[in-house]
Design a protein around this motif. Structure first.
Motif, PDB file in Angstrom:
ATOM      1  N   SER A 175       0.823  -1.213   0.000  1.00  0.00           N
ATOM      2  CA  SER A 175       0.000   0.000   0.000  1.00  0.00           C
ATOM      3  C   SER A 175       0.855   1.261   0.000  1.00  0.00           C
ATOM      4  O   SER A 175       0.325   2.359  -0.170  1.00  0.00           O
ATOM      5  N   LYS A 176       2.169   1.117   0.200  1.00  0.00           N
ATOM      6  CA  LYS A 176       3.043   2.287   0.109  1.00  0.00           C
ATOM      7  C   LYS A 176       3.072   2.826  -1.324  1.00  0.00           C
ATOM      8  O   LYS A 176       3.309   4.010  -1.536  1.00  0.00           O
ATOM      9  N   ASP A 177       2.856   1.938  -2.282  1.00  0.00           N
ATOM     10  CA  ASP A 177       2.750   2.329  -3.683  1.00  0.00           C
ATOM     11  C   ASP A 177       1.307   2.760  -3.923  1.00  0.00           C
ATOM     12  O   ASP A 177       0.409   1.927  -4.081  1.00  0.00           O
ATOM     13  N   GLU A 214      -1.960   0.519  -4.793  1.00  0.00           N
ATOM     14  CA  GLU A 214      -3.014   0.407  -3.786  1.00  0.00           C
ATOM     15  C   GLU A 214      -4.383   0.697  -4.409  1.00  0.00           C
ATOM     16  O   GLU A 214      -5.387   0.094  -4.029  1.00  0.00           O
ATOM     17  N   LYS A 215      -4.406   1.587  -5.373  1.00  0.00           N
ATOM     18  CA  LYS A 215      -5.665   1.986  -6.007  1.00  0.00           C
ATOM     19  C   LYS A 215      -6.253   0.871  -6.862  1.00  0.00           C
ATOM     20  O   LYS A 215      -7.476   0.759  -7.008  1.00  0.00           O
ATOM     21  N   ILE A 216      -5.393   0.026  -7.432  1.00  0.00           N
ATOM     22  CA  ILE A 216      -5.874  -0.961  -8.402  1.00  0.00           C
ATOM     23  C   ILE A 216      -5.714  -2.410  -7.977  1.00  0.00           C
ATOM     24  O   ILE A 216      -6.260  -3.307  -8.623  1.00  0.00           O
ATOM     25  N   ARG A 217      -5.009  -2.677  -6.891  1.00  0.00           N
ATOM     26  CA  ARG A 217      -4.635  -4.059  -6.565  1.00  0.00           C
ATOM     27  C   ARG A 217      -5.842  -4.973  -6.391  1.00  0.00           C
ATOM     28  O   ARG A 217      -5.829  -6.130  -6.807  1.00  0.00           O
ATOM     29  N   ASN A 218      -6.918  -4.481  -5.774  1.00  0.00           N
ATOM     30  CA  ASN A 218      -8.087  -5.317  -5.502  1.00  0.00           C
ATOM     31  C   ASN A 218      -9.215  -5.109  -6.501  1.00  0.00           C
ATOM     32  O   ASN A 218     -10.308  -5.651  -6.321  1.00  0.00           O
ATOM     33  N   LYS A 219      -8.951  -4.338  -7.544  1.00  0.00           N
ATOM     34  CA  LYS A 219      -9.964  -4.092  -8.563  1.00  0.00           C
ATOM     35  C   LYS A 219     -10.142  -5.323  -9.448  1.00  0.00           C
ATOM     36  O   LYS A 219      -9.204  -6.073  -9.710  1.00  0.00           O
ATOM     37  N   HIS A 220     -11.379  -5.493  -9.927  1.00  0.00           N
ATOM     38  CA  HIS A 220     -11.632  -6.522 -10.936  1.00  0.00           C
ATOM     39  C   HIS A 220     -10.892  -6.132 -12.204  1.00  0.00           C
ATOM     40  O   HIS A 220     -10.853  -4.959 -12.587  1.00  0.00           O
ATOM     41  N   PHE A 221     -10.303  -7.112 -12.868  1.00  0.00           N
ATOM     42  CA  PHE A 221      -9.447  -6.798 -14.005  1.00  0.00           C
ATOM     43  C   PHE A 221     -10.209  -6.074 -15.118  1.00  0.00           C
ATOM     44  O   PHE A 221      -9.616  -5.298 -15.877  1.00  0.00           O
ATOM     45  N   MET A 235       4.968  13.230  -9.587  1.00  0.00           N
ATOM     46  CA  MET A 235       4.341  13.003 -10.886  1.00  0.00           C
ATOM     47  C   MET A 235       5.163  12.054 -11.748  1.00  0.00           C
ATOM     48  O   MET A 235       4.621  11.194 -12.443  1.00  0.00           O
ATOM     49  N   LYS A 236       6.480  12.193 -11.700  1.00  0.00           N
ATOM     50  CA  LYS A 236       7.334  11.292 -12.469  1.00  0.00           C
ATOM     51  C   LYS A 236       7.187   9.858 -11.975  1.00  0.00           C
ATOM     52  O   LYS A 236       7.115   8.915 -12.764  1.00  0.00           O
ATOM     53  N   THR A 237       7.144   9.708 -10.655  1.00  0.00           N
ATOM     54  CA  THR A 237       6.973   8.375 -10.070  1.00  0.00           C
ATOM     55  C   THR A 237       5.636   7.773 -10.478  1.00  0.00           C
ATOM     56  O   THR A 237       5.545   6.601 -10.853  1.00  0.00           O
ATOM     57  N   GLN A 238       4.572   8.598 -10.400  1.00  0.00           N
ATOM     58  CA  GLN A 238       3.244   8.133 -10.781  1.00  0.00           C
ATOM     59  C   GLN A 238       3.190   7.762 -12.261  1.00  0.00           C
ATOM     60  O   GLN A 238       2.574   6.766 -12.639  1.00  0.00           O
ATOM     61  N   SER A 239       3.831   8.565 -13.104  1.00  0.00           N
ATOM     62  CA  SER A 239       3.829   8.295 -14.544  1.00  0.00           C
ATOM     63  C   SER A 239       4.503   6.966 -14.849  1.00  0.00           C
ATOM     64  O   SER A 239       4.026   6.172 -15.671  1.00  0.00           O
ATOM     65  N   LYS A 240       5.646   6.697 -14.190  1.00  0.00           N
ATOM     66  CA  LYS A 240       6.341   5.430 -14.386  1.00  0.00           C
ATOM     67  C   LYS A 240       5.480   4.257 -13.912  1.00  0.00           C
ATOM     68  O   LYS A 240       5.428   3.211 -14.569  1.00  0.00           O
ATOM     69  N   ALA A 241       4.809   4.461 -12.772  1.00  0.00           N
ATOM     70  CA  ALA A 241       3.967   3.400 -12.224  1.00  0.00           C
ATOM     71  C   ALA A 241       2.796   3.092 -13.160  1.00  0.00           C
ATOM     72  O   ALA A 241       2.476   1.925 -13.412  1.00  0.00           O
ATOM     73  N   VAL A 242       2.156   4.139 -13.684  1.00  0.00           N
ATOM     74  CA  VAL A 242       1.034   3.938 -14.607  1.00  0.00           C
ATOM     75  C   VAL A 242       1.494   3.195 -15.850  1.00  0.00           C
ATOM     76  O   VAL A 242       0.849   2.243 -16.308  1.00  0.00           O
ATOM     77  N   ALA A 243       2.633   3.604 -16.405  1.00  0.00           N
ATOM     78  CA  ALA A 243       3.158   2.947 -17.603  1.00  0.00           C
ATOM     79  C   ALA A 243       3.460   1.473 -17.334  1.00  0.00           C
ATOM     80  O   ALA A 243       3.177   0.598 -18.171  1.00  0.00           O
ATOM     81  N   LEU A 244       4.026   1.199 -16.163  1.00  0.00           N
ATOM     82  CA  LEU A 244       4.381  -0.177 -15.810  1.00  0.00           C
ATOM     83  C   LEU A 244       3.131  -1.037 -15.671  1.00  0.00           C
ATOM     84  O   LEU A 244       3.069  -2.165 -16.183  1.00  0.00           O
ATOM     85  N   HIS A 245       2.116  -0.510 -14.981  1.00  0.00           N
ATOM     86  CA  HIS A 245       0.897  -1.289 -14.764  1.00  0.00           C
ATOM     87  C   HIS A 245       0.080  -1.440 -16.046  1.00  0.00           C
ATOM     88  O   HIS A 245      -0.593  -2.465 -16.236  1.00  0.00           O
ATOM     89  N   ILE A 246       0.130  -0.448 -16.924  1.00  0.00           N
ATOM     90  CA  ILE A 246      -0.522  -0.596 -18.230  1.00  0.00           C
ATOM     91  C   ILE A 246       0.171  -1.694 -19.024  1.00  0.00           C
ATOM     92  O   ILE A 246      -0.481  -2.551 -19.641  1.00  0.00           O
ATOM     93  N   GLY A 247       1.520  -1.720 -18.981  1.00  0.00           N
ATOM     94  CA  GLY A 247       2.266  -2.773 -19.665  1.00  0.00           C
ATOM     95  C   GLY A 247       1.938  -4.150 -19.106  1.00  0.00           C
ATOM     96  O   GLY A 247       1.762  -5.114 -19.865  1.00  0.00           O
ATOM     97  N   ALA A 248       1.841  -4.252 -17.776  1.00  0.00           N
ATOM     98  CA  ALA A 248       1.507  -5.534 -17.145  1.00  0.00           C
ATOM     99  C   ALA A 248       0.092  -5.967 -17.518  1.00  0.00           C
ATOM    100  O   ALA A 248      -0.157  -7.147 -17.802  1.00  0.00           O
TER     101      ALA A 248
END
Length: 605
Positions: A276-278, A282-289, A329-342
């Protein structure tokens, strides 16, 4: 770590102190030879700075083969799991270091979680017991998040349920005593399983040996203990939460996932610690795919709008933006890109298959249209889909139907082995011994005529075994009114088709406690233990039920312990339950588990 319950990071401090104490017993400067599987758990407990304080000057990976180079004036310390395979690798390396009647440097062996007589006997047979000093170390539950604890014992499931080796219960009991030593004696207990009585007796032994908890006021009010074999369906069904699919596709080890190059879009892999530190995770981990891309898309648009707004800022606003918001914002942008790729990778690997497989899984859970399900499985094997996909469907069919008929068993086994290779006879045999694949009527099913009779009886009697549990607890419900973006049932983790047994049981027990609060403390024990829906339903599952209610006014904080491992789908279901009831629930287990893990464990001799 953040959370409304007690700070679980105290467990890390206790593990660290125990580790320091263990290594300080070994004098002088040290070279640590570490089993690769123990790297991540050890990193959670102590970094290199902590190890350096105990005299560790270098850490190298244990590999099968030649002994690694030794630096002068250093003691060599092997740090391995307590199993014979790893011990044999170490024994071979120690043998090569013996010159005459001595070794080139002092050798120590630290076994996790404890010393075993079988390893001591192995070293005696190899003739090296006099050249090595043995130690043992056991960490406490490792907090992977503020509400998720793990013992990281990957071999526990196979030993406990397939090998019928219950020695691992000692480690679980030791860790459970450790929790109570810090957070107080947990006053209210619900436990179900074949070995829960042994586990509780071992906890009492540790209490007598090491003492009762120092604090009298309990931080944790309730403990719910379940053995893994109470609900294999939650392992075999396809998880549909984002975190569950991460485990399914990439594998989660000690709360960390490693994304391949196809996800990162670079020439290197990326390891991501899931907690949840990320804030993005934390926002998407328990969401339905099904809702993931919309959530990530909204976040990406917000970040893009914020970056566009920066171009029209004056100097003072730009300075404040750079100091306060740019890094985030840079951290969030990298995280969004990574999770979109996954997510795209998951969609590519699982999307089309799940479209056809999910309806079949849900039909199997309901024990309907068995012939159609068998036909689908046979088609999958003929298409040579990955072996574990076909096998988990066979296991699910057998488990949910309380066994296969003799004819179906023989035909599916033959087709599976012909499709994927004769080495899978071992896999099939182990799954049979585990009880995930069986013949209706048990051993009598091996006799042709009796098998047919047993099959007919099983078809007529749908209130036995798993189906009896399903009907009593209402685990299968209609998914017509299910909202995937705002779910109204914990069964959303399986598209609303099935609710994990442990989650449903705890939900009913929470209701019982709530009713107790309304009727007063005098009727507390009667209300709790008299929850006939739960106690009657669990008669259909293996093991016994133990209930001990001492304090109905205890904090509304429960520890849910899975002996044999929890699935990420179950974790998500319990997080839904927390939000729905207002209770705080901490999930603990011997590790995370999935169908892939179970099958891989059964592939071994």
């Amino acid at each position: 770590m953040a959370g409304l319950g007690p700070d679980m990071s105290a467990l890390i401090l206790l593990s660290r102190e125990n580790l320091i104490g263990c290594l300080n017993k070994i004098p002088g400067r040290k070279q640590l030879v570490l089993e690769p599987e123990l790297t991540r758990p050890l990193d959670r407990i102590a970094g290199m700075s902590t190890l350096s304080k105990t005299g560790v000057e270098s850490v190298i990976k244990l590999e099968r083969g030649p002994v690694p180079p030794m630096q002068p004036n250093l003691s060599r310390v092997y740090f391995i799991s307590a199993n014979l395979i790893q011990a044999k690798y170490v024994a071979d390396q120690i043998s090569s270091q013996i010159v005459g009647e001595s070794v080139l440097s002092p050798i120590h062996l630290v076994l996790v979680p404890r010393k075993l007589t079988s390893i001591e006997n192995l070293f005696e047979e190899e003739g090296i017991s006099g050249f090595v000093t043995m130690h043992q170390f056991s960490w406490e539950f490792i907090p992977l998040d503020f509400d998720l604890l793990s013992l990281e014992l990957p071999s526990f499931f196979r030993n406990q349920f397939l090998g019928q080796d219950h020695s691992g219960l000692v480690s679980v009991a030791r860790a459970l005593w450790g929790i109570q030593s810090i957070y107080g004696d947990i006053p209210n207990l619900f436990a179900h399983g074949k070995s829960v009585k042994k586990l509780l007796n071992l906890v009492n032994v540790f209490s007598l040996q090491y003492g009762q908890p120092r604090t009298k006021q309990a931080d944790i009010g309730y403990i719910y203990i379940f053995e893994r074999d109470i609900d294999y369906a939650s392992c075999l069904l396809s998880p549909l939460t984002y975190e569950g699919l991460l485990d399914e596709v990439f594998g989660i080890s000690c709360g960390t996932v490693e994304f391949p190059k196809e996800v990162t879009g670079t020439d290197t892999t990326t390891k991501l610690q899931l907690s949840s530190k990320d804030k993005m995770f934390e926002k998407i981990r328990n969401k339905h795919f099904a809702t993931i891309f919309s959530v990530l898309g909204v976040t990406a648009k917000q970040l893009s709008a914020a970056q566009a707004a920066a171009s029209s800022m004056n100097i003072n606003e730009m300075k404040s933006f750079v100091q306060n918001d740019l890094k985030h914002m840079k951290t969030q942008s990298k995280a969004v890109a990574l999770h979109i790729g996954a997510s795209e990778r998951i969609q590519k690997l699982k999307g089309r298959m799940l479209e056809t497989q999910l309806p079949v899984e849900h039909t199997i859970i309901s024990a309907e249209n068995i012939r159609d399900s068998i036909t689908y499985i046979e088609e999958r094997m003929a298409q040579l889909v990955p072996a574990n996909i076909s096998l988990r469907l066979i296991c699910l069919l057998s488990y949910c139907s309380d066994g296969l008929t003799q004819n179906d068993y023989t035909r599916l086994k033959t087709q599976y082995i012909q499709a994927y290779g004769f080495h899978h006879i071992i896999t099939w045999s182990n799954l049979t011994n585990l009880g995930l694949i069986k013949i209706k009527g048990g051993e009598l099913g091996k006799i042709g005529v009796v098998s047919q009779v047993a099959g007919l009886v099983g078809a007529q009697n749908k209130t036995t075994g798993f189906q009896g549990l399903v009907r009593k607890l209402g685990l299968v419900s209609s998914s017509e009114n299910l909202s995937l973006s705002d779910p109204n049932t914990p069964g959303y983790v399986f598209n609303g088709a099935y609710t994990p047994v442990a989650c449903k049981v705890v939900q009913e027990l929470i209701k019982a406690v709530s009713l107790t609060g309304k009727t007063g403390a005098a009727g507390a024990k009667t209300s709790f233990s008299g929850t006939s829906l739960v106690t009657e339903a669990l008669k259909f599952s293996p093991g016994e039920t133990i209930i001990d209610m001492k304090s109905p006014g205890a904090p509304k904080l429960g520890l849910v312990l899975f002996v044999g491992g929890y699935t990420m789908a179950e974790v998500a279901a319990f997080r839904w339950l927390q939000a729905a009831t207002g209770w705080e629930l901490i999930i603990a287990g011997t590790g995370n588990i999935s169908a892939n893990h179970i099958i891989s464990q059964c592939e071994k001799l």
